[in-house]
Design an enzyme around this catalytic site. Structure first.
Site, mmCIF file in Angstrom:
data_model
loop_
_atom_site.group_PDB
_atom_site.id
_atom_site.type_symbol
_atom_site.label_atom_id
_atom_site.label_comp_id
_atom_site.label_asym_id
_atom_site.label_seq_id
_atom_site.Cartn_x
_atom_site.Cartn_y
_atom_site.Cartn_z
ATOM 1 C CG HIS A 200 -64.710 -11.933 47.884
ATOM 2 N ND1 HIS A 200 -63.590 -11.714 47.689
ATOM 3 C CD2 HIS A 200 -64.994 -13.246 48.117
ATOM 4 C CE1 HIS A 200 -63.078 -12.917 47.612
ATOM 5 N NE2 HIS A 200 -63.882 -13.940 47.992
ATOM 6 C CD GLU A 439 -46.375 -9.869 57.456
ATOM 7 O OE1 GLU A 439 -47.203 -9.560 57.348
ATOM 8 O OE2 GLU A 439 -45.383 -10.244 56.567
ATOM 9 C CG ASP A 463 -50.795 -11.209 58.932
ATOM 10 O OD1 ASP A 463 -51.643 -11.687 59.482
ATOM 11 O OD2 ASP A 463 -50.361 -11.353 57.863
#
Length: 553
Positions: A200, A439, A463
């Site tokens: 984060h 992906e 991904d």
């Protein structure tokens, strides 16, 4: 960690090598940031009921503080990045967490500070030992909220004061709350020993355009020393020699001038020297992010991550709630393209009220379109909201985690059912472009057949790289071998572009790789039609594209 030492005639200079989180140059003194974690002593109490009341009062104060932090973060870094503080407030209301603390106070007759600290340690250790990377990351959150409650109990305040002059913050680790509380006018950059590029705090650094490094030992003796944070090379230089200092000041000045020059590109077309127009869009997660899209002059929104509507709520968002959000974004973009991805829940994005079972390998599990095709009531609610909003702007819909033509045909059948319901109810909507995320390697290999079913492809390189290389992109231990430039990944992108174009399907990239300027010319040569990136990267990419002659590549 690598460390090199350089010896000058008059002084001693050290250079520490880490991993860059955000490019840029910061020059200033080191401020060694210590959390100053309190030593919590176990004390016997006579009245455990009073101690429970102390805990409850401190918990409510902590929630109030987190709500204030959310409001502050909302203004500074947008709704998506501020959401972590809502999550922390919800964690403080968790029954298991509260019961553990109250039980310890009551049964062991101990002080609230000790019960909170011990519960925080126990829960944090439990999460840290889990194999799932999402739950491992929650260990830091548990520690953060527990320390906040202890501070409320003892009256200790965290004000984010960095002193009088701007500094480079050096810390063992930084919680999101600590980063947001710091005075941005005094924060030149930050360096941490722990953390990953997907944390984060790292995301906040990129959002706030603050140069940042991770993986450098937090040595207290560096406090107060003059330093250079070079985000381009991932280097922290302590007590730099005069010639290096001057060189980096020049680099810093060039950065500032480049930013001013980039602002002059606002309003200009994103077109190559030989006339190839590229659609340069932005990625967002909420309505509040639209202002950054407009400020950076993106031509549209190439990825609206609709799952954040679900992540931020305690229950399923209604059709009306979703409609209002999609409509607002469409209206704010005033006719520019807005591509909304249907919910991509699962893997590292868990939502309690979905009641998803724990999986051994969630990244390859029950997620995204697999949930939608299984729980069609949830899917239809979102599609109805999207089609209703299409009457107010230029909306396109994109479906994630596709692996087969059969899935696309199932989606199209459900879409037709939704359109028929809306027509029967006399609800207006526009025709909507339909696209899919590429992906998975399966989607790459089936891309020619898939292109015959949809209007566009958007390549999710995050991904795609993960699945192609069989590397968990959230595992910091594998950062050294996670290679988004791997030849296999680039060959897959080329194959998708060629197969898409054969069937008249335009092809874009919406993953992190789209903002990698070292690959921009490669993508243009491949024939990529669109790039969608974080808003702050739009103008830099426009500059690069406008300087390219594809015919000469």
């Amino acid at each position: 960690m690598l460390m090199q030492m350089y010896y000058a005639k008059d002084n001693f200079m050290k250079s520490y090598k880490g991993k860059s989180i955000y490019n840029g140059v910061a020059i200033g003194k080191i401020y060694f940031y210590s959390k100053g974690e309190q030593v919590v002593k176990r004390e016997k109490v006579d009245n455990s009921d009073e101690e429970v009341k102390r805990f409850e009062k401190a918990k409510e104060q902590a929630i109030t503080e987190l709500n204030s932090l959310y409001d502050k973060a909302l203004k500074e870094v947008g709704e998506v990045n501020a959401a972590i503080f809502e999550v922390h407030a919800m964690m403080l209301e968790d029954d298991d967490y509260i019961d553990s603390i109250v039980n310890m106070i009551s049964s062991q007759k101990v002080n609230a500070e000790y019960a909170v600290a011990m519960t925080g340690d126990n829960f944090s250790k439990l999460f840290a030992e889990m194999e799932d990377e999402y739950f491992k990351a929650r260990a830091i959150d548990i520690k953060d909220i527990s320390e906040r409650v202890v501070n409320c109990l003892t009256g200790k305040a965290l004000d984010g004061n960095l002193g009088e002059e701007p500094v480079i913050v050096l810390a063992k680790d930084l919680a999101p709350s600590e980063t947001v509380q710091m005075d941005k006018s005094k924060l030149l950059g930050f360096v941490t020993e722990l953390g990953s590029s997907n944390s984060h705090t790292a995301i906040l650094a990129r959002t706030m355009n603050i140069p940042a490094l991770i993986g450098i030992e937090a040595l207290p003796e560096l406090n107060g020393k003059l330093a250079i944070l070079d985000g381009y090379s991932g280097t922290l230089i302590i007590e730099p020699e005069e010639d290096i200092l001057e060189k980096m000041k020049k680099k810093q000045q060039e950065d500032l001038e480049n930013r001013k020059l980039l602002m002059q590109l606002k309003g200009k077309e994103t077109i190559t020297l030989d006339g190839k127009k590229i659609h340069l869009y932005a990625n967002i997660g909420s309505v509040s992010d639209v202002k950054a899209v407009l400020a950076n002059d993106a031509a549209g929104i190439g990825l609206f991550r609709s799952e954040f509507l679900y992540l931020e709520k305690n229950t399923y968002p209604t059709e009306e709630e979703q409609f209002q959000v999609y409509r607002t974004v469409a209206e704010m973009m005033a006719g520019k393209k807005v591509i909304i991805r249907t919910l991509d829940i699962g893997a590292d994005k868990q939502v309690d009220y979905f009641n998803l079972e724990k999986e051994e390998n969630p990244a390859m599990g029950y997620r995204a379109i697999r949930i939608c095709l299984d729980r069609t009531d949830i899917f239809k609610t979102q599609l109805r909201a999207l089609y209703r909003a299409s009457a107010y702007g230029n909306i396109s819909i994109m479906y994630p985690m596709i692996i087969s033509v059969d899935e696309v045909r199932q989606i199209k059948k459900i879409v037709e059912e939704v359109k028929a319901e809306l027509m029967e109810q006399g609800i207006k909507f526009n025709e909507v472009e339909q696209g899919i995320m590429i992906e998975t390697p399966a989607a790459v290999m089936e891309s020619e057949a898939l292109a015959g079913e949809v209007d566009f492809f958007s390549i999710g390189t995050n991904d795609l790289t993960q699945y192609t290389l069989a590397i968990d992109r959230q595992n910091p231990k594998l950062d050294n071998i996670y290679d988004s430039h791997h030849p296999a990944v680039l060959k897959m992108i080329q194959m998708v572009v060629e197969n898409g174009h054969k069937e008249g399907c335009w092809v874009g990239i919406c993953g992190e790789l789209g903002a990698d300027i070292s690959l921009t010319r490669t993508f243009l040569k491949m024939g990529v039609d669109e790039l969608s990136v974080s808003p702050s990267f739009v103008l830099a990419l426009r500059k690069e594209i406008r300087e390219v002659n594809i015919s000469e590549l």
